[in-house]
Structures are given as structure tokens and as C-alpha cells.
Write a protein that holds these residues in place. Structure first.
Motif, short mmCIF file in Angstrom:
data_model
loop_
_atom_site.label_atom_id
_atom_site.label_comp_id
_atom_site.label_asym_id
_atom_site.label_seq_id
_atom_site.Cartn_x
_atom_site.Cartn_y
_atom_site.Cartn_z
N LYS A 250 0.82 -1.22 0.00
CA LYS A 250 0.00 0.00 0.00
C LYS A 250 0.85 1.26 0.00
O LYS A 250 0.53 2.24 -0.69
N ILE A 253 2.17 1.74 -3.58
CA ILE A 253 1.25 1.50 -4.68
C ILE A 253 1.39 2.56 -5.78
O ILE A 253 1.13 2.29 -6.96
N HIS A 254 1.85 3.76 -5.42
CA HIS A 254 2.05 4.81 -6.43
C HIS A 254 3.17 4.45 -7.40
O HIS A 254 3.28 5.04 -8.48
N SER A 256 3.47 1.35 -8.55
CA SER A 256 2.99 0.19 -9.30
C SER A 256 2.57 0.60 -10.71
O SER A 256 1.74 1.49 -10.88
N LEU A 258 0.61 -0.85 -12.54
CA LEU A 258 -0.84 -1.08 -12.66
C LEU A 258 -1.65 0.13 -12.22
O LEU A 258 -2.75 0.37 -12.72
N TYR A 259 -1.11 0.89 -11.27
CA TYR A 259 -1.88 1.99 -10.68
C TYR A 259 -1.40 3.38 -11.10
O TYR A 259 -2.09 4.36 -10.87
N ASN A 260 -0.22 3.48 -11.72
CA ASN A 260 0.25 4.80 -12.14
C ASN A 260 0.10 5.03 -13.64
O ASN A 260 0.57 6.04 -14.17
N GLU A 275 -0.48 -6.95 -5.68
CA GLU A 275 -0.88 -5.59 -5.34
C GLU A 275 -2.35 -5.35 -5.65
O GLU A 275 -3.06 -4.63 -4.94
N ASP A 276 -2.85 -6.00 -6.72
CA ASP A 276 -4.26 -5.89 -7.06
C ASP A 276 -5.13 -6.57 -6.00
O ASP A 276 -6.17 -6.05 -5.58
N MET A 279 -5.23 -4.39 -2.78
CA MET A 279 -6.02 -3.16 -2.93
C MET A 279 -7.50 -3.46 -3.12
O MET A 279 -8.36 -2.74 -2.60
N ARG A 280 -7.83 -4.54 -3.82
CA ARG A 280 -9.24 -4.87 -4.09
C ARG A 280 -9.91 -5.53 -2.89
O ARG A 280 -11.11 -5.37 -2.68
N SER A 308 3.50 -9.90 -9.72
CA SER A 308 3.64 -8.47 -9.46
C SER A 308 4.42 -7.78 -10.57
O SER A 308 5.14 -8.42 -11.34
#
Length: 611
Positions: A250, A253-254, A256, A258-260, A275-276, A279-280, A308
Motif C-alpha cells: 500500500k 502503490i504509487h 505500481s 498497474l496503478y500509475n 498488489e491488485d 487493494m481490491r 507483481s
């Protein structure tokens, strides 16, 4: 050079397609980027799993190679879903990835009609809308009557680890960079999907004493042709993530991809990255992590559950937070991979590309995920490429006949917005579509196709005879001392009248292990299990066959392929558009198209009756 069929790609789809074509009797060329990557297991070195085990046994029943190869390469095997009904029992085997590659290479080398070529295909050659061959990266042209695309995740492959990205196929192999533009020129819709894999860790850096041992089981094989008893050679282990692991993820995560926004491709819903998952499913305190061997003499292990694309330093921190992995050393870091694939709506149920005659497609290029899904499609694409050049009708398995049929129908009728994974819940007739009876459902078809040879067919007929013989014996009374002893163990009342084997099979409390001592050892476990399910679930199977009959009624109502649905009054505009895009072969397929309502089907039925 001149061949009947060219297969592009040497993964699990390409191997099955090439073997099917060659075994049916056609000169076949398998073109791959590297011989070393043939039958590669870049993700988990395992075969089978929930619903996937069904696919492997169906591939085997039709005369495919995956089951045979898996049995020869096993390190451990077990049956999943034992606490549930037999419809969802699923074989899963951990394989030695090097052995699997070597065994598949041996199978390919043994085929006299099959040649291998290490090269990259740059273009599909066509004449008047029909395939005429391929052009290689070096400009060489090879003619063929049909081509099967099975490029897996190699087309414009790009691997991502945190901020690091590079043009690459899986496991560091070179990507294919030339074919995508040609496919776009041919009018084929290309999409971008994503998958990933966990890190590989050195075995000697793990403290297995802190983990739960996962033993193999004494179960039957993937292949109906395997006679020798399978041996479990190695153990797997189970550990868990924890709150520290989750906090590390967490707080980073910035970073990642997948998330950025670094990753644009669409990933698999049912095999998400760690990581998904964190977070999910924020309320979940831990996630399972399985430690599985890559090979018998390989010092690397696969960390299942920890896929990952996070940066390397974050991967090290989160792996080190897991019990037993505090001091683990990395052999390879986890990565995500993006790749080009086709929209499977572009395909017919025969896996033929609608816009180019003689072009077939299979595997992850069709938007699916998994070795087993790929192999199943490869087998079917290879068969249908042969039928095309022989001017024979396409070989299409219905949803009532095989999980393979469910897989291909879902892809070509419904499409998929994400990498498609086979699951037992997708099969509406799963009580009938079991692992144990895959040969009864499909071996006759394999024999007619020319893939099932005489030795396999003879063995299949012998099994049918054994089932019939045992069924006759099952209605004869057993010695009372045997049945009384069993019922006493089960703490059930002992009836006055004698009981038969069939009577025992119908009892919910009586399981396979209770029946085995009562049956002569000449009847195999597979024979006994098949008969037990047939008798125990007789009422359910009767209802299942009624539902299958109703589905076959719709599937039997053919629709002309040249029908313009815009001319049919009463069809909604959405239904007209969807039906014209997919061009269903029959009413059954039409009824499963997203956006086509029961009212639309009623209009279509009336129209066809008048026509």
C-alpha cells in the motif's frame, strides 16, 4: 518450400496445432522464434487445475499430446475440489519445466510430416482473400494452403518491472515485432492484453520449517494412455502474506505500473497480481502463497500467488516479510508483460479468421489465458485447418460435449474484455462434462479424425467393456459380512435385506475409498469412479440429458451465413448489429450473443420458419 499448413508459434497452442495437422497426414511447418522456447512454461510450471484438468483430459481423449507430456514430466499430482462433487474434481500436476520441454520436443521430432523452423514470420501472404503462405523476417516466402497463428504473448511483447520496461517476450526471450502491422492491414482487430508472473526464489534461501507441507496424492493420470503408476517426487509448501506485506504494498502503490498508468493492457480478473489483491480485497488479512518447484534438479522455486510488476526493491521487501522467506534470494524478479492479441469475435466457432480464408488462430492470441486453454484451441485450430484444405465440414464441439466447446463458444460468441480463464462455473452441463468420462465423450471423435490411433482406441473399447461388466455385477448382492462391516464403520443402520454394490454407491456417505476394497482390482480406479458417478447421480444426469436435448434442438436450427439481419423486421437495432458482426451458425449460438434478447430470438425463429 511448400507445405499444407504452417503454424506460427511453438507454445502450447502451436505444438498441439502442428501435431494434429501432421498426425492427420498433412505436411506441416512449425515456425518459432527459438527452439528453446518450445512448450515453454514461463509462468507456473504446472498442468491442470480447476476446470483446466478437464481440458487436459479432453485434449488427451481426442488424441492430443499435453496429457501424455504432463504425465512424463510430473513432480507432484493431486486432485483439487475433493470436498465438492465429482463434476468439479480437477487434476493438477506440478511439472518439471525442462522435462516438459524435452518431452514435447521428442513428440514433435517423432512426426514425419512435421518440420521445425527457427525464424520470425513477418507477413501472412494472401491471394484473393485466401491464405497463400507466409513471408519470413529475412524476406523468404513459404507457401501453404492454411496458416495457424499461435503467437501467445510474443506479439509486440513488453515486460514491466516498476519503472523498467523493455521490448521482450516471456522469460527474456525475444518478442515478435513484425506481424501485428500485417494483421491490421488484413483488417483484423488487434487489442492489448496483459499478464504477469511471480519472482523465482532460490530454494536454499527458504526456511520450509515455517511453512505447511503440501503433499501429492495417489490419483489417476492426465492421459488415458498412461499405464504406469504416477510417483510424487517433490513436495510443495504453503505460507501466507500478512499485514506487514500489505502495508509495504500500500505504501508503494504509487510506484505500481498497474496503478500509475504505465500498463495499458487489460489484465486477468481471476489471476490478479498481489498488489491488485491487496487493494481490491482490503478487508482480507492474508493471502495464500504456494512455494512450488520449477524442476527436479532446479534450485529455483515458483512463488504462486505473488505475481507483481512492482519495482525490485519493493518486491524484495514484501517477499522478505513473508514467513519462511525472510532471507530469500531472488533468481528472477516478478514482471508484467503486455502483448497484442485478436478480438475473438473476429473468429468463427472453427477458430477461422472470418476476414481471411484459410487463416486460423489459437491460444493466448485469441484472448485466453493459461497453457491448457491454449493447447485446447491449438488442437481444434489444427484439426479445422486440415478440414479446410480437405473441403470437409468444420469440426466444432458443442457446449454439451466438452469444456473445449464451452471455451471456444464463449470466446467466439461472447468475446472477452480480459484474458479468459476456463472455470467449471462456465459450463452449464458440468455434471455430465466430467474428467472421468472425457474419453467416453470424445475418443470416438478423435478416432474418426485420425488422431486417435488403434492402440488408444483398443484401450478405450476395453474400458467401455469393463464399465459394462462392472455395472452388471453391481446389481448382484454382496456378502452381508462385507456390507455390514462397512455400514458399521459409517455408523449407519444395517438393513435386513442384502445390499448390492449399486445400493452402496447411491448412499451419500459411501465414498470411492469405501468401494475400492469391494471391487476386484482388475477394474481400474477410473472405471470404478465413472460407474459410481453414473449410479449415484443417475437422477441428476437424466435431467442434464433433457437440458442437453433442448439445447441441441436450438443448435440444430441452422442460420444461413449470408443472412443480413438488418432486413429482418422486429429485430432491435442492437441485435441486428451484434448478429451481423458474429454471424452465428445456429439459433443456439445466436441466443448466447450479448445484446440479443429472447424476444429477438423469437423474431428470428418466426423469420426462419417463413423463409
Amino acid at each position: 518450400m511448400d507445405y499444407d499448413i504452417i503454424v506460427i508459434g511453438g507454445g502450447h497452442a502451436g505444438c498441439e496445432a502442428a501435431l494434429a495437422s501432421a498426425r492427420i497426414g498433412h505436411s506441416t511447418l512449425l515456425v518459432c522464434l527459438s527452439y528453446d522456447a518450445i512448450a515453454l512454461m514461463p509462468c507456473n510450471p504446472s498442468i491442470g487445475g480447476t476446470a483446466k484438468g478437464h481440458l487436459v483430459r479432453e485434449i488427451d481423449a481426442l488424441g492430443g499430446e499435453m496429457g501424455v507430456c504432463a504425465d512424463k514430466s510430473l513432480l507432484q499430482i493431486k486432485m483439487l475440489n475433493r470436498t465438492k462433487g465429482p463434476a468439479v474434481y480437477s487434476l493438477r500436476g506440478q511439472a518439471d519445466k525442462k522435462w516438459y520441454h524435452n518431452n514435447m520436443m521428442s513428440a514433435l521430432d517423432a512426426e514425419s510430416n512435421l518440420d521445425l523452423l527457427e525464424s520470425e514470420v513477418a507477413r501472412i501472404e494472401t491471394e484473393n482473400g485466401k491464405v497463400s503462405g507466409v513471408e519470413l523476417a529475412n524476406g523468404e516466402r513459404i507457401t501453404a494452403k492454411a496458416v495457424v497463428i499461435a503467437t501467445g504473448v510474443y506479439l509486440n511483447g513488453r515486460t514491466i518491472i516498476g519503472e523498467e520496461t523493455k521490448s521482450s517476450g516471456p522469460s527474456g526471450y525475444a518478442p515478435a515485432t513484425m506481424l501485428s502491422n500485417n494483421l491490421l492491414e488484413l483488417g483484423i482487430e488487434i487489442r492489448r492484453f496483459k499478464t504477469g508472473t511471480p519472482a523465482r526464489i532460490y530454494r536454499d534461501s527458504i526456511d520450509f520449517s515455517k511453512m505447511e507441507i503440501q503433499e501429492g496424492e495417489d490419483v489417476y493420470s492426465f492421459s488415458f494412455m498412461t499405464e504406469e503408476k504416477l510417483v510424487n517426487l517433490m513436495q510443495c509448501y504453503l505460507t501466507y502474506t500478512n499485514q506487514t506485506t500489505h502495508e509495504i504494498i500500500k505504501s508503494n502503490i504509487h510506484r505500481s505500473p498497474l496503478y500509475n498508468g504505465s500498463i495499458k493492457g487489460i489484465g486477468p480478473r481471476y489471476c490478479p497480481s498481489i498488489e491488485d489483491k491487496v487493494m481490491r480485497f482490503a478487508d482480507k488479512l492474508r493471502h495464500q502463497v504456494f512455494i512450488e518447484p520449477e524442476g527436479y534438479d532446479n534450485d529455483e522455486v515458483y512463488v504462486q500467488g505473488m505475481s507483481s510488476s512492482l519495482p525490485k526493491d519493493v518486491q524484495e521487501a514484501m517477499y522478505h516479510s513473508i514467513s519462511g522467506m525472510e532471507n530469500c534470494r531472488f533468481a528472477k524478479y516478478a514482471y508484467a508483460i503486455e502483448y497484442d492479441c485478436i478480438n475473438p469475435i473476429e473468429l468463427s466457432p472453427a477458430l477461422a479468421v472470418k476476414k481471411v480464408t484459410g487463416l486460423y488462430s489459437a491460444g493466448q492470441f485469441n484472448g485466453s489465458s493459461g497453457y491448457e486453454e491454449a493447447a485446447a484451441q491449438g488442437l481444434m485450430a489444427g484439426i479445422n485447418a486440415c478440414h479446410y484444405i480437405e473441403n470437409k465440414p468444420a469440426f466444432i464441439l458443442g457446449r454439451d460435449k466438452a469444456y473445449i466447446g464451452v471455451l471456444i463458444d464463449d470466446l467466439t460468441t461472447k468475446g472477452t474484455p480480459e484474458p479468459y480463464r476456463m472455470m467449471t462455473a462456465r459450463a452449464e452441463h458440468r455434471i455430465y462434462l466430467r474428467q472421468d468420462n472425457a474419453d467416453q465423450r470424445l475418443t470416438e471423435d478423435g478416432y474418426r479424425l485420425g488422431l486417435v490411433k488403434e492402440d488408444r482406441y483398443t484401450r478405450y473399447k476395453a474400458k467401455l467393456a469393463q464399465i459394462e461388466e462392472l455395472e452388471n455385477l453391481s446389481h448382484k448382492a454382496l456378502p452381508k459380512e462385507q456390507t455390514s462391516a462397512l455400514l458399521t464403520v459409517l455408523k449407519e443402520a444395517i438393513p435386513e435385506h442384502p445390499l448390492t454394490l449399486a445400493d452402496l454407491m447411491r448412499r451419500p456417505s459411501v465414498q470411492f475409498e469405501h468401494l475400492r476394497p469391494l471391487v476386484d482390482s482388475k477394474y481400474s480406479d477410473n472405471v470404478l469412479e465413472t460407474l459410481q458417478v453414473q449410479i449415484k447421480y443417475e437422477g441428476y444426469l437424466k435431467k442434464e440429458f433433457q437440458a442437453i436435448h433442448e439445447q441441441q434442438r436450438l443448435e440444430g436450427k441452422a442460420i444461413p451465413v449470408d443472412l443480413d439481419y438488418k432486413t429482418i423486421k422486429g429485430l432491435r437495432i442492437e441485435a441486428q448489429q451484434k448478429l451481423n458482426k458474429i454471424k452465428p451458425l445456429n439459433l443456439g449460438q445466436a441466443s448466447r450473443i450479448s445484446g440479443v434478447s429472447p424476444a429477438d430470438i423469437a423474431v428470428l425463429i418466426v423469420y426462419l420458419q417463413k423463409r
